[in-house]
Design an enzyme around this catalytic site. Sequence first.
Site, short mmCIF file in Angstrom:
data_model
loop_
_atom_site.label_atom_id
_atom_site.label_comp_id
_atom_site.label_asym_id
_atom_site.label_seq_id
_atom_site.Cartn_x
_atom_site.Cartn_y
_atom_site.Cartn_z
N THR A 33 38.67 37.41 34.44
CA THR A 33 38.50 38.61 33.61
C THR A 33 37.61 38.31 32.42
O THR A 33 36.78 39.13 32.01
CB THR A 33 39.87 39.13 33.14
OG1 THR A 33 40.70 39.35 34.28
CG2 THR A 33 39.71 40.43 32.38
N ASP A 221 36.25 43.56 40.94
CA ASP A 221 37.30 42.57 40.73
C ASP A 221 38.25 42.54 41.93
O ASP A 221 38.34 43.52 42.68
CB ASP A 221 38.08 42.91 39.45
CG ASP A 221 38.97 41.77 38.99
OD1 ASP A 221 38.81 40.64 39.49
OD2 ASP A 221 39.84 42.02 38.13
N GLU A 222 38.96 41.43 42.12
CA GLU A 222 39.93 41.28 43.22
C GLU A 222 39.31 41.66 44.56
O GLU A 222 39.90 42.37 45.38
CB GLU A 222 41.18 42.16 42.96
CG GLU A 222 41.89 41.88 41.64
CD GLU A 222 42.66 40.56 41.64
OE1 GLU A 222 42.56 39.81 42.62
OE2 GLU A 222 43.33 40.29 40.64
#
Length: 756
Positions: A33, A221-222
Amino acid sequence: MSIYDTLNEQQREAVFHTEGPVLILAGAGSGKTRVLTHRTAYLIEEKGVNPYNIMAITFTNKAAGEMRERIDQLVGYGSESIWVSTFHSTCVRILRRHIDRIGFDTNFTIYDSDDQKTLMKDICKRLNVDTKIYKERSLLAAISKAKDELVDPQEFSLRAAASGDFAKRKQAEIYREYQDALRRNNALDFDDLIVKTVELFKTDAQVLDYYQERFRYIMVDEYQDTNTAQFELISILARKYKNLCVVGDDDQSIYKFRGANIYNILNFEKHFPEAVTIKLEQNYRSTQNILNAANGVISNNMGRKRKTLWTDNEEGKKIGFKQFETGYEEAEYVAKDINACVKDGRYHYGDCAVLYRTNAQSRLFEEKFIVSNIPYKIVGGVNFYARKEIKDLLAYLKTIDNARDDLAVRRIINVPKRGIGATTLNRVADYAAAADISFYNALKMADDIPTLGKSAAKIKPFVNFIQVMRSKVEIISVSELLQEIIDETGYVKELEAEDTEEAKARIENIDELISKVVAYEEGEEHPTLSGFLEEVALVADIDSLDEGSDYVVLMTLHSAKGLEFPKVYLAGMEDGLFPSYMSITSDSSSEDLEEERRLAYVGITRAKEELTITCARQRMIRGETQYNKVSRFVREIPSELLDSELRKPASARESSFGKESSFPSFLQNQTTARPKRTTLRQQPSGQSMQAKALVTKGVVKSELDYGVGDTVSHIKFGRGVVKNIMDGGRDYEVTVDFEGYGVKKMFASFAKLKRI
């Protein structure tokens, strides 16, 4: 000092590489992050990119909110025009403006799960679909899976026709009608939000060009959790400028059951040949010993991109490993250890987490924590005794016990569905109130209630069933009573027919309730139904628990992803439980087992300072005691990292485990086998199994009426052919190749196979 000077070398490389496709493999606790937010700041401040042209996508509103907040702190003025959102929120915003181009109005309705169930119920009724055969939940799950893979009703029908599978053809018919109904209602379900956006981009070049110009820099993200539809959405958007940065960890891909496709991240370089791959391997969360344990486990997976976590943190304590005789002892140890840590000031309750593979495992910990006055909270689930299936079955037991609990009676009168409507129930309630009798007594007098008419006939079977069960209370055990309720109502059969992950979890919870009943019976000199319900009521009363932030967290490993705790207990580490028996024996065992191993990796890397792994030599499952081997994932941890305490088996049961002489050799020499079962029932903590075995009723072994080569039937697995029969002393171990389930090994007295 620049904000980028706080980054390590690999993080800076990821931040500064802004052009073209980039794959950032971010190991657990490696600061992904931080990289994403600093990369956004770098694009704006150093590269001069307009914030309006930046998109950041993640999976949850919480994650999106946190990312937005951190970007605002770094960038300040102008950051509000950066598009930070979840996949679904992104698609809603796009569709609200342009969905009229593919035949919907822009004021479309979004159906939640309850709306979907209602719609499916109407469709099944309209198409005369037998919902006992085609469960509404199963149909919705099949449709959702198809949409995840961008398979529309037409393609689904073609595949179904080619397969020759009647059930698939029926699903195709229902899928087509379901989509037609959504269109008529100007509605989309959650899967449609992604699917329809992809359809919009593929059919309208003008709209696609607008958003490709808008989102010149895309970050996801992810990424390991994306499904095929989400991959296609991102690929289309990034096709023009190719400035796509995806961040994820293939070693933490644990949501296959939700549609996640691990090959999106594994094959990223194939889809984008010019991609640059950057590995973030420095961990800022855990001690080196914890990371070495995680590395040791995950290195056994073949389908992964190689990376090795390391840290500048201290080496830390060894991984605690303790094997107990029973699940009770395991839970008791964890409770005592937590209290000891809090008492000596090393940790607060809120620093501790207990992680397990299935929701059903929470029950023993809940009970021990209540007795030990340990405040706790279940995350990603509900209190064991508050779960629907548990409340339903307890309501049956309460009704059978005295029938004065109107709430219990009303809860189960339509479980399973008996076609007794709300109007009928209200009329019964009115009669009961006027006559000053209980609701159940009013049901017994249904023929005397003039307002019921023909509805009285629907009530009789329920009353008759309860009366029959009440007549058996004095002649059968509580566990036998519960099993009859489950069998006669078809409760578990309905869940098995659903064949969803949720249904499987609910069956596991029911199995755990059976284990609770058996354990109660073994611990009481004179067990009774009233006594059991009283014990459950006392244990289930958690209203007085501290609702502050200082509580131990109980959660499944799936729920724990993304979290971290100073002290973690990884419980139930046994072959057959974790990894699950199905993953060990399924046809796609390598893929399933590798996903289970990734889940173990996630669990290990949640710990910051201390990790304790526990298991039980025997554990009660479905009221039967299973003897389980230590999980292969524990055996994959280098032995020098473990501070082990392994219990020697009782001599009477050495043949079940082998005669191990030391911890490392025991772990290294175990072979994969189905956990062996016995009729010895699990004992509460403190009781000697050897002493108890002297008074435990055994099973008298009788000759089998079938042999090798015979065709037999099983209540759950259906037809199969007997492949082998072994004399196990107390019972015969039978190997059967079932038509729909493959090869299974089971003990004859429990399998109750019938020769066909």
